[in-house]
Design a protein around this motif. Structure first.
Motif, PDB file in Angstrom:
ATOM      1  N   GLY A   1       0.615  -1.265  -0.140  1.00 45.79           N
ATOM      2  CA  GLY A   1       0.501  -0.052  -0.115  1.00 45.79           C
ATOM      3  C   GLY A   1       0.944   1.692  -0.031  1.00 45.79           C
ATOM      4  O   GLY A   1       0.500   2.689  -0.464  1.00 45.79           O
ATOM      5  N   GLY A   2       2.358   1.241   0.661  1.00 44.02           N
ATOM      6  CA  GLY A   2       2.449   2.228   0.840  1.00 44.02           C
ATOM      7  C   GLY A   2       3.511   2.597  -0.008  1.00 44.02           C
ATOM      8  O   GLY A   2       3.383   4.110  -1.081  1.00 44.02           O
ATOM      9  N   LEU A   3       3.449   1.423  -1.128  1.00 44.07           N
ATOM     10  CA  LEU A   3       4.312   1.458  -2.730  1.00 44.07           C
ATOM     11  C   LEU A   3       3.053   1.910  -3.549  1.00 44.07           C
ATOM     12  O   LEU A   3       4.138   2.815  -4.131  1.00 44.07           O
ATOM     13  N   VAL A   4       2.056   1.940  -3.759  1.00 40.97           N
ATOM     14  CA  VAL A   4       1.411   1.831  -4.622  1.00 40.97           C
ATOM     15  C   VAL A   4       0.650   4.139  -3.846  1.00 40.97           C
ATOM     16  O   VAL A   4       0.907   4.383  -4.926  1.00 40.97           O
ATOM     17  N   MET A   5       0.654   4.238  -2.585  1.00 40.91           N
ATOM     18  CA  MET A   5      -0.023   5.442  -2.067  1.00 40.91           C
ATOM     19  C   MET A   5       1.330   6.273  -2.802  1.00 40.91           C
ATOM     20  O   MET A   5       1.095   7.283  -3.152  1.00 40.91           O
ATOM     21  N   ALA A   6       3.237   5.824  -2.347  1.00 37.13           N
ATOM     22  CA  ALA A   6       3.645   6.492  -2.521  1.00 37.13           C
ATOM     23  C   ALA A   6       3.675   6.801  -4.764  1.00 37.13           C
ATOM     24  O   ALA A   6       4.292   8.103  -4.921  1.00 37.13           O
ATOM     25  N   SER A   7       3.841   5.994  -5.255  1.00 38.98           N
ATOM     26  CA  SER A   7       3.338   6.112  -6.105  1.00 38.98           C
ATOM     27  C   SER A   7       2.704   6.911  -7.106  1.00 38.98           C
ATOM     28  O   SER A   7       2.711   7.861  -7.729  1.00 38.98           O
ATOM     29  N   LEU A   8       1.469   7.234  -6.208  1.00 41.61           N
ATOM     30  CA  LEU A   8       0.597   8.084  -6.864  1.00 41.61           C
ATOM     31  C   LEU A   8       0.374   9.695  -6.220  1.00 41.61           C
ATOM     32  O   LEU A   8       0.293  10.418  -6.645  1.00 41.61           O
ATOM     33  N   VAL A   9       0.996   9.473  -5.164  1.00 42.91           N
ATOM     34  CA  VAL A   9       1.731  11.015  -4.701  1.00 42.91           C
ATOM     35  C   VAL A   9       3.140  11.221  -5.841  1.00 42.91           C
ATOM     36  O   VAL A   9       2.568  12.355  -6.318  1.00 42.91           O
TER      37      VAL A   9
ATOM     38  N   GLN B   1      10.027   7.639  -0.761  1.00 46.88           N
ATOM     39  CA  GLN B   1       9.355   6.535   0.117  1.00 46.88           C
ATOM     40  C   GLN B   1       8.983   5.395  -0.787  1.00 46.88           C
ATOM     41  O   GLN B   1       9.401   4.254  -0.104  1.00 46.88           O
ATOM     42  N   LEU B   2       9.387   5.332  -2.095  1.00 46.27           N
ATOM     43  CA  LEU B   2       9.081   3.920  -3.189  1.00 46.27           C
ATOM     44  C   LEU B   2      10.175   3.078  -2.319  1.00 46.27           C
ATOM     45  O   LEU B   2      10.602   1.475  -2.453  1.00 46.27           O
ATOM     46  N   ILE B   3      11.483   3.437  -2.192  1.00 45.77           N
ATOM     47  CA  ILE B   3      13.111   2.681  -1.656  1.00 45.77           C
ATOM     48  C   ILE B   3      12.720   2.270  -0.889  1.00 45.77           C
ATOM     49  O   ILE B   3      12.495   1.489  -0.372  1.00 45.77           O
ATOM     50  N   VAL B   4      11.989   3.469   0.337  1.00 49.30           N
ATOM     51  CA  VAL B   4      11.800   2.649   2.172  1.00 49.30           C
ATOM     52  C   VAL B   4      10.625   1.535   1.997  1.00 49.30           C
ATOM     53  O   VAL B   4      11.158  -0.040   2.559  1.00 49.30           O
ATOM     54  N   MET B   5       9.470   1.580   1.133  1.00 51.77           N
ATOM     55  CA  MET B   5       8.440   0.802   1.089  1.00 51.77           C
ATOM     56  C   MET B   5       9.399  -0.235   0.448  1.00 51.77           C
ATOM     57  O   MET B   5       8.707  -1.680   1.128  1.00 51.77           O
ATOM     58  N   GLY B   6       9.500  -0.297  -0.890  1.00 49.68           N
ATOM     59  CA  GLY B   6      10.440  -1.688  -1.286  1.00 49.68           C
ATOM     60  C   GLY B   6      11.633  -2.055   0.127  1.00 49.68           C
ATOM     61  O   GLY B   6      11.520  -3.653  -0.326  1.00 49.68           O
TER      62      GLY B   6
END
Lengths: 519, 492
Positions: free
Chosen positions: B51-59, B84-89
């Motif tokens: 979810g964090g990945l998806v939301m970060a991509s949306l942002v 954030q993408l890196i962190v969530m990944g």
């Protein structure tokens, strides 16, 4: 298809490697790898028939360019100039025979082994084909990965130390080159080798030259060589000395010469001196070496010195000779290393003190070793003679002293090669030579005969390479830089040489090869 | 009645999703039956990271223009979104690595909750736009990591690591806080861009208080990024912490500390550029020298990788010191393969640890590639990636970082980096040498008995890291585009 040939030559072996790694092919890996290597040779021959040696445009043959990442001007740009095409041909032929040898011997862990051999093929061909500086660097470095593993896993007892030395030496050179690549590329806003103009920076030149001098190797940067050549398996040693070292020659011609003509000229005498020292020193060490591999290893040092002399002669005779001699030396040292491997398999040693008398009852082995050895010591009529003659003729025009020193090296070559031949084949049978040791098997012959056949063919017609190693049309950028104005002085020196020889047919060919294109 | 600022919940959603997952994990620790707890908590945590990945991509997608939100305390921009993408990944990979880790049953729920909370804090930190949110985010994830380090309370090493990290990390935070106070005292501002404006408007470039404040902030961030000479905690903590946590710390903590350092220095202190570029270059050189030299003599693999992570902090600090657009892009690009291979490498170490039941040393890695090719060959690619060989993202990262330094006329940093790379080869290749070239029989290692456990999740995480590592090399153009749009947010 023509436009894609360079790309196919680069990526076909890699695809084969991925196939071997991905699928559980098990012991079929070897035969599959051999098949890929032979198809690769086929593609190279196909490319040879389509190669345009009289190209008038500045782009190389089979030119193909795709932007890789645009911001820094890095592109996937490949193609072959004439001289690099011959080196690539050497690479595919020697790699094919090395893979065949590995297959015949039956290496352990075949999937890893043959995959890495194919990967190495890709990297080497990529080095000779790349027309983008970063791409060149990537292939140049990528060669290290399979080599490191191949020596380290399938090598002899001292392999761990050998790999450390090998990697540290070569990486020290190539990391300096990386710095030079970056500074050069950023200063030109492009890493493309065809488009960018020359530079006058001495530091950048040295960054490249040191990397190539380690790879060749040139004296005094050859510390890694004896261990690496002794400890690797014979077919990997064949590839190392036959093919990998030629990446340095490519770099000297394409980058040091092509992009840094000014510093190239400034440092010419320094490098010529190092090359001559390497030639003489290597020859002397080869004469003193106690084992077969030692002789071949140090003779490689000597021969690379000689080839470098040709490149730094700075005229087309020298460079053509260097290209021809690169191919010769590649084929010779590959054959010799594979023969050394065959002998070691029979006697489990390479020490001269324990060998001897192998000619008796083993005519095929004796014939092969004799033929290769005779070509290696450059008897008149052999391809090596043609190559060395051109190199010396080329360097003669820039100073007769260099030519004299080079000729000394050729005399020494006769000494160490004859010593090798007699120590293995003649005298009383050595303690390590069992009566039952077999002659060369048909499979071994099948691997070695094509290599020796190439050498004999080149002996008959050396101008096939030396006459086609530089683009003949005047307006290619490579050529303009390869033929500096001073080369006109070279022409007179050929005349007396031509008349003073007794082998008219061949010399005509050689002089034909050295025929200077008009700038 | 206190006036509350309007909150852009969407911009905060990466943090919030991870926090939500953490809350569910915590609840499940109490409510879920024992047999379900482990899979459920791991699944929810993984879901939170997805979810964090998806939301970060949306942002990222919805924020073409950078803006400050929530009373100018938080920034909504692509730079933060990429981090954030890196962190969530990294978090997602860590879940896969952690799943089969030996862990007390009664702490599983908490473990995943803390992991998700730490990632939420990191996601918040990279959005920080003033010194308050910076400190808040920093402490938020640091506290979670202190506990995660000590979560295996049966192991003395783990407790020791947690305590060391707590004390030294607390020290680092205190220094950072003190520095922030000094900067505030000098400029009267907390917001990053306001600090820059105030510095320019009041001609504070020569102000010693501001200078000391800046120095202390850099030191505080260097603690978190484990850059020498503030790295002293790193080897011990990395070695003592549970290995999956170590991997997460190496990847994610370093990411946020460096990304934040870049944002803070470029946005808040452009006027002091002449000072901090030199300071950062010094930190870079110190980290490269110390990390690489110390790694040369290590025999325990976790400790070796800890020193290697110090040296990589040095490489990335070169990109910060370049202070140009290419440097910012290089940093973001470098972090992508680096994060993946850090987690992957520690995952392989974790697997070997479990198999042997003891500390992994170079000696007992012997023959690993041939015994367990699905973990061994990836480890080989990770080592080549760390060392910066071609066909790995590590090479392209180094290439971009050196290019950035060269573009900033700091060719000497290129030479330092090249020398450090050469040194590092020795120990990275030592790992490969141990795994590939030394037969296990030679060392007389007794097999533990039976075939090693099949760890599907761990193996997939490792393979995913390989894909990122090699994919980053070939698909560099899309990643470079991504990092360009992200880096253009910064005033470079």
């Amino acid at each position: 298809v023509t436009a894609w040939l360079a790309t196919i030559l680069i990526f076909l072996p890699l695809a084969g490697a991925l196939f071997i790694w991905a699928l559980p092919v098990g012991r079929l890996a070897g035969s599959f790898a051999l098949l890929v290597a032979l198809v690769e040779v086929g593609f190279w021959i196909n490319a040879l028939t389509r190669m345009d040696f009289d190209r008038s445009s500045s782009t190389p043959n089979f030119d193909q360019q795709t932007t890789w990442f645009s911001d820094l001007g890095v592109s996937y740009h490949v193609g072959f100039y004439a001289f690099s095409f011959w080196l690539a041909g050497l690479a595919v032929v020697v790699m094919a025979s090395a893979i065949a040898y590995g297959y015949w011997v039956g290496r352990e862990r075949p999937r890893a082994y043959f995959g890495l051999m194919l990967f190495l093929t890709s990297a080497v061909v990529g080095v000779f084909a790349s027309q983008d500086l970063l791409l060149f660097y990537i292939f140049f470095e990528a060669m290290m990965i399979p080599l490191y593993v191949l020596i380290g896993v399938w090598g002899g007892p001292g392999r761990l130390g050998a790999t450390v030395k090998f990697v540290i030496y070569t990486m020290a050179g190539s990391l300096l080159m990386l710095a030079a690549v970056i500074v050069f590329g950023l200063s030109k806003d492009s890493f493309d080798l065809v488009d960018t103009g020359p530079s006058n920076s001495t530091w950048l030149f040295l960054g490249f030259a040191v990397a190539f001098a380690v790879k060749a190797p040139l004296f005094p940067l050859h510390g890694w060589l004896p261990d690496a050549y002794r400890e690797s398996s014979p077919e990997v040693a064949a590839v190392l000395s036959g093919v990998i070292s030629k990446a340095a020659i490519f770099g000297f011609i394409r980058i040091c010469f092509g992009k840094f003509p000014g510093p190239f000229d400034d440092f010419r005498n320094v490098i010529l001196a190092l090359a001559v020292v390497g030639l003489v020193y290597g020859s002397l060490l080869a004469f003193r070496a106690p084992d077969i591999r030692g002789v071949i290893a140090y003779s490689s040092l000597a021969q690379m010195g000689l080839i470098t002399i040709g490149v730094f002669a700075e005229n087309s005779a020298g460079v053509s000779g260097a290209v021809l001699q690169s191919v010769n030396h590649g084929l010779i040292s590959a054959t010799l290393f594979l023969l050394a491997g065959a002998i070691e398999r029979r006697t489990s040693t390479g020490l001269f003190s324990r060998l001897g008398g192998m000619a008796r009852g083993r005519p095929v082995l004796a014939t092969m070793l004799m033929t290769t050895g005779i070509i290696a010591l450059a008897v008149p009529g052999s391809s090596a003679f043609a190559g060395e003659f051109l190199i010396l003729a080329g360097v003669f025009s820039s100073g007769w002293g260099w030519a004299v020193a080079g000729a000394t090296g050729i005399v020494l070559a006769a000494m160490y090669m004859l010593r090798l031949i007699s120590a293995v084949l003649h005298r009383e049978p050595g303690p390590a030579v069992p009566e039952a040791a077999l002659d060369l098997r048909p499979a071994e012959l099948g691997i070695l005969v094509p290599l020796v056949g190439c050498l004999l063919a080149l002996s008959v017609w050396p101008a096939a390479i030396s006459g086609n190693s530089l683009e003949r049309s005047a307006d290619t950028p490579v050529l303009e830089e390869l033929v500096p104005p001073a080369q006109d002085e070279a022409t007179p020196s050929f005349a007396p040489v031509e008349s003073s020889t007794d082998n008219g047919r061949r010399i005509v060919i050689i002089v034909g090869a050295a025929e200077q294109p008009t700038p | 009645m206190i006036e509350t600022p309007s909150v852009d919940w969407f911009a905060l959603s990466p943090s919030l999703v991870a926090l939500g997952a953490a809350a569910i994990c915590l609840l499940s620790a109490v409510l879920a039956p024992r047999w379900l707890l482990r899979p459920f908590a791991a699944f929810v945590c993984a879901l939170g990271f997805v979810g964090g990945l998806v939301m970060a991509s949306l942002v990222y997608w919805k924020s073409p223009d950078a803006q400050l939100i929530v009373a100018d305390a938080v920034s909504r921009d692509r730079f933060a979104a990429v981090a954030q993408l890196i962190v969530m990944g990294s978090g997602l990979l860590t879940v896969g690595v952690s799943y089969s880790a030996r862990m007390r049953e009664d702490h599983v729920g908490e473990y995943y909750a803390l992991l998700a909370t730490a990632a939420a804090g990191m996601a918040f930190l990279v959005q920080a736009a003033n010194l308050m949110t910076l400190f808040l985010g920093l402490e938020w994830f640091s506290v979670c990591l202190y506990i995660l380090c000590a979560i295996e309370i049966d192991l003395v090493g783990s407790l020791e690591a947690g305590l060391k990290y707590l004390i030294i990390g607390g020290m680092g935070s205190a220094v950072l806080l003190f520095g922030s106070a000094l900067v505030y005292g000098s400029t009267g501002e907390l917001g990053f861009s306001e600090i820059a404006d105030a510095t320019a408007a009041n001609d504070l470039t020569g102000d010693p208080i501001l200078l000391v404040g800046l120095a202390m902030i850099i030191a505080g961030l260097a603690f978190k990024a484990s850059a020498a000479p503030f790295h002293m905690w790193t080897p011990d903590v990395y070695e003592g912490a549970p290995t999956p946590v170590t991997g997460f710390m190496a990847a994610a903590t370093k990411t946020v500390a460096l990304v934040l350092a870049l944002r803070l220095l470029t946005v808040a202190f452009p006027e002091k550029e002449d000072v901090w570029t030199i300071a950062i270059a010094f930190l870079a050189c110190a980290s490269l020298a110390w990390g690489n030299l110390a790694a040369l003599v290590q025999t325990r693999v976790k400790r070796l990788l800890a020193y290697s992570s110090i040296s990589h902090a040095g490489f990335m600090l070169i990109a910060v010191a370049a202070h140009n657009l290419l440097g910012a892009r290089a940093l973001l690009y470098y972090l992508i393969p680096y994060a993946a291979i850090s987690i992957g490498a520690f995952a392989v170490v974790a697997a070997r640890e479990r198999e042997l039941g003891e500390t992994v040393t170079l000696d007992n890695l012997a023959g690993f590639v041939w015994e367990r090719p699905l973990l061994g060959w990836p480890m080989v690619t990770f080592m080549f990636g760390f060392a910066g060989f071609p066909l790995t993202g590590g090479f392209m990262g180094k290439f971009l970082i050196f290019s950035a330094a060269s573009e900033a006329d700091q060719n000497w940093l290129v030479l330092v980096g090249v020398a450090a790379t050469l040194l590092s080869l020795y120990y990275y290749l030592a790992v490969i040498r141990a795994m590939l070239m030394r037969p296990a029989a030679e060392l007389g290692l007794a097999p533990i008995g039976g075939s090693p456990p099949r760890e599907v999740l761990l193996t997939s995480a490792v393979l995913a890291a390989v894909v990122v590592n090699i994919g980053a090399f070939f698909a560099i153009q899309p990643l470079v585009d991504l990092t360009r749009t992200a880096a253009e947010v910064l005033p470079l």
